[in-house]
Enzyme design. Structure first.
Site, PDB file in Angstrom:
ATOM      1  N   CYS A 170      12.966  11.918   7.443  1.00  0.00           N
ATOM      2  CA  CYS A 170      12.944  11.479   8.839  1.00  0.00           C
ATOM      3  C   CYS A 170      14.336  11.508   9.463  1.00  0.00           C
ATOM      4  CB  CYS A 170      12.341  10.078   8.938  1.00  0.00           C
ATOM      5  SG  CYS A 170      13.032   8.912   7.757  1.00  0.00           S
ATOM      6  N   GLU A 189       8.727  16.771  15.336  1.00  0.00           N
ATOM      7  CA  GLU A 189       9.181  16.655  13.948  1.00  0.00           C
ATOM      8  C   GLU A 189       8.367  17.602  13.068  1.00  0.00           C
ATOM      9  OE1 GLU A 189      10.658  13.055  11.119  1.00  0.00           O
ATOM     10  OE2 GLU A 189       8.664  12.809  11.979  1.00  0.00           O
ATOM     11  N   GLU A 227       9.719   1.952  10.768  1.00  0.00           N
ATOM     12  CA  GLU A 227      10.734   3.009  10.663  1.00  0.00           C
ATOM     13  C   GLU A 227       9.975   4.317  10.719  1.00  0.00           C
ATOM     14  OE1 GLU A 227      12.452   6.030   9.323  1.00  0.00           O
ATOM     15  OE2 GLU A 227      12.541   5.036   7.377  1.00  0.00           O
ATOM     16  N   LYS A 233       0.868  -1.181   0.000  1.00  0.00           N
ATOM     17  CA  LYS A 233       0.000   0.000   0.000  1.00  0.00           C
ATOM     18  C   LYS A 233       0.904   1.230   0.000  1.00  0.00           C
ATOM     19  CE  LYS A 233      -1.624   3.039   2.700  1.00  0.00           C
ATOM     20  NZ  LYS A 233      -1.754   4.216   1.798  1.00  0.00           N
TER      21      LYS A 233
END
Length: 471
Positions: free
Chosen positions: A278, A378, A244, A169
């Site tokens: 990231c 973040e 992750e 996906k």
């Protein structure tokens, strides 16, 4: 107008049962460029059934057969490298520099996995017993929009090396990139059902993958929030998970570093992939007694950053992927000022002449305290926080004072010194004096940056289940 109205199940392009559509918007112009028809739960179940059926035979393939399939995938993807770069620039707004590197990572995922597989022993003696490493089952692969094809290629290559079949996906925002990649995969001529690709929303297709009992493992890259939801959902059927997730990576400039070189590199690094990475080093930790010098160097570097059309060779920062992401980054730039950080470069609003797209100014805050939200959360945009430290002990404490632990960076003219500091940092990957990638070394995070590791033997064994035979 690009109409993407097929998904890929059991070796062929098929019309989804789902009827909902998602608009594809160019982030440079905010004009609609196409739409994708989204799959639903029924499409996902059909894909899982195809993968489950294929697994019965594919799991019994030899190492040589798997290497053969990986070579075919490599050849098919590398043949269309230029197109894959172009579609990433156009759909996502990745800069030419970054998109080339990302597509290179996608292509090399197959060769690196072949090298790992060639020397891997699926059967070995441990103590007095025989231990066989066997294919886990059907793997659900869920990927984000910020380097979509690279993630898909790496995860699928690992699954195939392990003898697993897959239901993928991808992000619905990467549909044009996925379409081209799927054409490459189809051309490689793998057995039917080995990989299946369903465009769809996370709360529809992603949920079905997460809860379906015939999915044995999920490999997910994306936000920590979504990763936690997947982990919760996966536990009901005891799925294995590799997650992750997010990061807020520290970049420690030690007193003995070459500041003229390290500071500009730190600024440019924080803006990698338009700041939508990231692993981006978005917390720059510098000695308090050299803050003035750092500020001057950082401001000068920010002035050299070209924000603009991602299709131009010298652009370092392209647009944010969407209006929503642009607004998120703007809200953090406002917040940083409200929290009392000093705005050194950039700021709110769009750069002059780029009003139609999702462009953010290359922004730097200095005199940031590590307890400020801009230092803890973040942001996923071109926003750097400069945080002063009194001594090395405090630098290490600040670096580790985060819920994340994905990556870290250290600059020093003394490699042994940098390694001593690296040994005290809680992060899955630490780069010394620059930015490097090793496709054989484990990649993943400490703390809330994830569970498990990808790449090389470490990544391969996450798709295998050890079986002990005692005699």
């Amino acid at each position: 107008m690009n109409q993407i109205n097929k998904i890929y199940i059991n070796g062929e392009f098929v019309t989804p049962r789902g009827t909902e559509t998602f608009d594809l918007i160019n982030p440079v112009t905010n004009q609609k460029t196409g739409e994708v028809v989204l799959g639903n739960e029924e499409d996902t179940r059909m894909a899982i059934a195809a993968a489950k059926k294929a697994f019965t035979t594919f799991s019994k393939t030899t190492k040589e057969e798997r290497i053969h399939f990986l070579r075919k995938l490599h050849d098919a993807v590398s043949k269309r490298e230029d197109e894959l770069v172009a579609v990433m620039v156009n759909e996502y707004g990745g800069t030419l520099q970054f998109s080339r590197m990302s597509v290179q990572n996608a292509v090399s995922a197959f060769t690196a996995t072949i090298n790992t597989l060639e020397s891997y022993d699926f059967e070995r003696t441990v103590g007095h017993s025989k231990v066989r490493f066997e294919s886990l089952g059907v793997v659900g692969i869920i990927t984000p929009w910020n380097a979509s094809n690279s993630f898909i290629c790496n995860k699928l290559a690992t699954a195939i090396a392990a003898g697993c079949t897959a239901v993928i996906k991808p992000s619905e925002m990467s549909a044009a990139q996925t379409q081209l990649l799927t054409e490459c995969f189809h051309e490689a001529g793998l057995p039917e059902g080995v990989f299946n690709i369903v465009n769809g929303l996370g709360n529809v297709v992603g949920n079905e993958i997460t809860q379906h009992p015939d999915i044995a493992k999920i490999s997910f890259t994306g936000s920590t929030l979504t990763g936690k939801a997947i982990a919760k959902g996966a536990v009901d059927t005891m799925k294995r998970v590799t997650l992750e997730l997010g990061g807020k990576s520290p970049n420690i400039i030690l007193e003995d570093a070459d500041f003229e070189k390290a500071i500009p590199m730190a600024v440019f690094g924080a803006y990698m992939n338009n700041g939508q990475a990231c692993i981006a080093p978005t917390r720059l930790l510098v000695p308090q007694n050299r803050l003035e010098e750092v500020n001057e160097l950082a401001k000068k570097a920010a002035g050299q950053v070209k924000v603009g059309n991602p299709a131009e060779e010298d652009t370092l920062v392209g647009p944010m992927v969407s209006v929503k992401q642009f607004e998120r980054v703007q809200s953090y730039i406002r917040l940083g000022q409200e929290e009392g950080a000093v705005l050194l470069a950039g700021g709110e609003g769009k750069p002059e002449g780029l009003e139609s797209g999702n462009f953010v100014k290359a922004t730097i805050f200095t005199n940031v305290r590590n307890d400020m939200r801009i230092a803890q959360e973040e942001i996923f945009g071109p926003v750097l926080s400069i945080i002063p430290y009194a001594d090395e002990e405090e630098a290490i404490a600040i670096a580790n004072d985060t819920t994340y632990g994905l990556a870290a960076y250290i600059s020093s003219d003394n490699h042994e010194h940098a390694e001593r500091v690296a040994a005290q940092i809680d992060a899955g990957r630490i780069c010394i004096n620059g930015f490097a990638h090793d496709p054989y070394a484990p990649f993943g995070g400490f703390k809330q940056s994830g569970i498990g590791r990808e790449f090389g033997v470490f990544g391969l064994e996450a798709y295998l289940e050890p079986k002990t035979i005692l005699a």
